[in-house]
Structure formats: structure tokens, C-alpha cells
Design a protein around this motif. Structure first.
Motif, PDB file in Angstrom:
ATOM      1  N   TYR A 119       0.836  -1.195   0.000  1.00 33.74           N
ATOM      2  CA  TYR A 119       0.000   0.000   0.000  1.00 33.74           C
ATOM      3  C   TYR A 119       0.874   1.251   0.000  1.00 33.74           C
ATOM      4  N   ASP A 176     -14.306   0.190  -2.451  1.00 36.07           N
ATOM      5  CA  ASP A 176     -13.295  -0.231  -1.484  1.00 36.07           C
ATOM      6  C   ASP A 176     -13.760  -1.430  -0.656  1.00 36.07           C
ATOM      7  N   TYR A 177     -15.006  -1.871  -0.835  1.00 36.13           N
ATOM      8  CA  TYR A 177     -15.514  -3.039  -0.121  1.00 36.13           C
ATOM      9  C   TYR A 177     -15.200  -4.309  -0.910  1.00 36.13           C
ATOM     10  N   ASN A 178     -14.957  -5.407  -0.194  1.00 32.52           N
ATOM     11  CA  ASN A 178     -14.607  -6.673  -0.850  1.00 32.52           C
ATOM     12  C   ASN A 178     -15.711  -7.192  -1.760  1.00 32.52           C
ATOM     13  N   LYS A 200      -9.888   6.375 -10.229  1.00 34.57           N
ATOM     14  CA  LYS A 200     -10.824   5.624  -9.390  1.00 34.57           C
ATOM     15  C   LYS A 200     -11.426   4.429 -10.118  1.00 34.57           C
ATOM     16  N   ARG A 213     -19.463   1.502  -3.018  1.00 29.68           N
ATOM     17  CA  ARG A 213     -18.241   1.352  -2.235  1.00 29.68           C
ATOM     18  C   ARG A 213     -17.249   0.400  -2.921  1.00 29.68           C
ATOM     19  N   HIS A 249      -2.708   8.401  -4.878  1.00 26.25           N
ATOM     20  CA  HIS A 249      -2.722   7.023  -4.369  1.00 26.25           C
ATOM     21  C   HIS A 249      -1.419   6.269  -4.634  1.00 26.25           C
ATOM     22  N   ARG A 251      -8.730   1.033  -9.929  1.00 30.58           N
ATOM     23  CA  ARG A 251      -8.174   0.526  -8.679  1.00 30.58           C
ATOM     24  C   ARG A 251      -9.292  -0.081  -7.836  1.00 30.58           C
ATOM     25  N   GLN A 252      -8.874  -0.727  -6.732  1.00 28.74           N
ATOM     26  CA  GLN A 252      -9.795  -1.318  -5.760  1.00 28.74           C
ATOM     27  C   GLN A 252     -10.805  -2.247  -6.442  1.00 28.74           C
ATOM     28  N   GLY A 253     -12.092  -2.085  -6.135  1.00 28.11           N
ATOM     29  CA  GLY A 253     -13.107  -3.002  -6.638  1.00 28.11           C
ATOM     30  C   GLY A 253     -13.279  -2.979  -8.140  1.00 28.11           C
TER      31      GLY A 253
END
Length: 305
Positions: free
Chosen positions: A84, A200-202, A292, A198, A106, A295-297
Motif C-alpha cells: 500500500y 473499497d468493499y470486498n 478511481k 463502495r 494514491h 483501482r480497488q473493486g
């Protein structure tokens, strides 16, 4: 970490000989479960900052369990990040090497000899005050007309959803959800999606896949599926209302919020059709306004599809 420990006791190292001198003249802390550790900064912070000598002679400056900076006998310096991009890592790099380091868009960025680069998955290599492998940062631009083109594919659902928002200013009730969605053994409704806002949620990537199935329905029963999708939108983007027993009794979703959320989701779902990737010049580190979606989800979702 650095918010509470700004006086870390770490001294700036200019070259390998300086790092080696620091290692050899630091008394190890014994009586630990693992082998004796040599503190890089204050002795009380040895679990956070330590210095290690490898079998090949390289000196590593370790932040927790990550060898962030490695000094080699031939003068090469390697700087890496953990999984991270954290403020602690950026501050650690600057304190150990003296090179300016910051969190931006980020990522961790480091400046050496007036050249700034982002630290990617591979270590940045530095020799004689110069970065040997600077990265070319990608950025994304919207393709003209692409957003309107992919949005047309969901025109029928958007029209239905907008009308439903106007017809139901009081919102969607939990009773409607109970009628449309099947409960599992634990009493929850796994197909009522609540994390579409979200990434950022799994569960974001899996929920998004179900949502795409809902809004892409072309069967005779599509309006039932559309209604399910609207309940998911309300539970993700709407304003929840609660009863006296602190249980949710419904969720309100206005037309403006619905349309903006759909625009966000559609662009992300079809990012490969909507965006064009452009590589910046070496040293040109600027913000990517559409990062955005990569990345992440969102990243996880497109790896599955």
C-alpha cells in the motif's frame, strides 16, 4: 505511525559506507523471540524501524517487515514500497535517504536529482544521484461520445428507474425487498446489493456483476428484474430511514442521485470502451482524474470479466 512518532531517531544515510557504518556501530537488542534486531532509529522503536545486513553484504532499512531501502556495496540503492502507498512509508524513505518523498494520486512518489517518479510494483533503482528506471505514468482521457454510446444500452432501465423515483418520493420499503428477494438461512438477502457505491468493499466486484445482470435483462419479466435493481440502487445510494427499533424500514432515492449513480456505474463497467490510456513523459507526475475506475473493486471486477 509518523503522526505519533515524528522523532523517530533515524539519521539520513548518503551512501553504502554510511549505511554499513550505521549497522556495524548499532548494538543489537537481544532476548527476543527472533534473532537479535538492530534498531534503525530509537531503540524503543526497533519493531517499527530496523537495519539488517544480508549475506551478500547489502544493508536493508526495514519498516516493520518490509525492506523499503536497500544499499548495495557497488553503490546501487533500491527503494520499494509495501503493498500500500502509506504516509509512513513515504516519511521513512525521506528520513533514510534524504530524497523527497510524498503520497500523490494514491501512489508514493520520490524525487532524485530533480526528477520525480512514482514507485510501482518493482523497486526504483538509484545510482550516483540519478534514477535508473523512472516510470512513465499512465493517465486516462475520455473518448468523445463514448459515454453516450454505452449509456444508450441501458436507456430502457434508466427511463424506468427515473419514472419510479418520481412515483415513489417516499422511497422503497423493506417490505418490498422481502417480497422480491429470497432470504438465506441467516435471514439476510444476499441478492439485495448494498455496496454498489463502495469500490473499497470486498463484495463490490461480485455485487456489480449481479447488478449488470439485472439491468441487462431483456426477457418478458425484465420489469421485475428492473425493480430488483432499483431496490439495490436505493439501498446503495439512497438515504435510509429507520424505525423505532433501530431496524431499517426503507430507503429514499431521488431521480438526480439515481442518474448520477448510473452514470458513474456505466462508465466504470465499460471503462475499456470509454477511456484511452496515454503515457506521460518521464518525470511528468500529475493527477489522473479517472484513476478511481482502475483501482480497488473496479480493478477486481475487470479482472473477472
Amino acid at each position: 505511525m509518523y503522526g505519533h512518532h515524528r522523532n523517530s531517531g533515524i539519521s539520513w544515510m548518503r551512501e553504502y559506507d554510511h549505511a554499513l557504518h550505521k549497522y556495524e556501530n548499532t548494538k543489537p537488542i537481544r532476548g527476543r523471540v527472533k534473532e537479535p534486531m538492530r534498531p534503525l532509529g530509537q531503540r524503543k522503536s526497533v519493531d517499527a524501524y530496523s537495519i539488517v545486513k544480508r549475506e551478500d553484504g547489502a544493508i536493508q532499512c526495514v519498516l516493520y517487515q518490509t525492506p523499503v531501502v536497500t544499499w548495495y556495496p557497488d553503490g546501487l540503492i533500491e527503494v520499494r514500497k509495501d503493498g500500500y502507498a502509506t504516509t509512513s512509508t513515504a516519511c521513512f524513505i525521506e528520513e533514510v535517504t534524504g530524497f523527497s518523498s510524498r503520497i500523490f494520486n494514491h501512489s508514493i512518489c520520490i524525487t532524485v536529482g530533480g526528477l520525480e517518479t512514482r514507485i510501482g510494483d518493482q523497486p526504483i533503482q538509484i545510482r550516483e544521484g540519478k534514477i535508473l528506471n523512472p516510470l512513465q505514468d499512465p493517465t486516462h482521457t475520455l473518448l468523445r461520445g463514448a459515454t453516450a454510446k454505452v449509456t444508450k444500452r441501458y436507456a430502457e432501465f434508466i427511463k424506468y428507474g427515473s419514472a419510479l423515483c418520481r412515483l415513489k418520493p417516499e422511497g422503497f420499503s423493506i417490505q418490498e425487498a422481502n417480497e422480491l428477494f429470497t432470504k438465506d438461512d441467516k435471514g439476510s438477502m444476499p441478492d439485495l446489493l448494498t455496496a454498489l457505491h463502495r469500490p473499497d468493499y470486498n463484495q463490490f466486484s461480485s455485487e456489480l456483476g449481479k447488478f449488470v445482470t439485472y439491468i441487462s435483462d431483456t426477457s418478458e419479466a425484465k420489469y421485475i428484474t428492473y425493480n430488483k435493481a432499483m431496490l439495490c440502487m436505493a439501498w446503495s445510494y439512497g438515504a435510509s430511514s429507520w424505525d423505532t427499533n433501530y431496524g431499517i424500514k426503507g430507503s429514499k432515492l431521488d431521480e438526480h442521485t439515481f442518474k448520477n449513480a448510473m452514470k458513474y456505474l456505466i462508465v466504470g463497467i465499460h471503462r475499456n470502451e470509454v477511456f484511452k490510456e496515454v503515457l506521460r513523459d518521464v518525470g511528468d507526475v500529475k493527477r489522473d482524474p479517472y484513476l478511481k475506475y482502475f483501482r480497488q473493486g473496479w480493478k477486481k471486477y475487470h479482472l473477472k470479466t
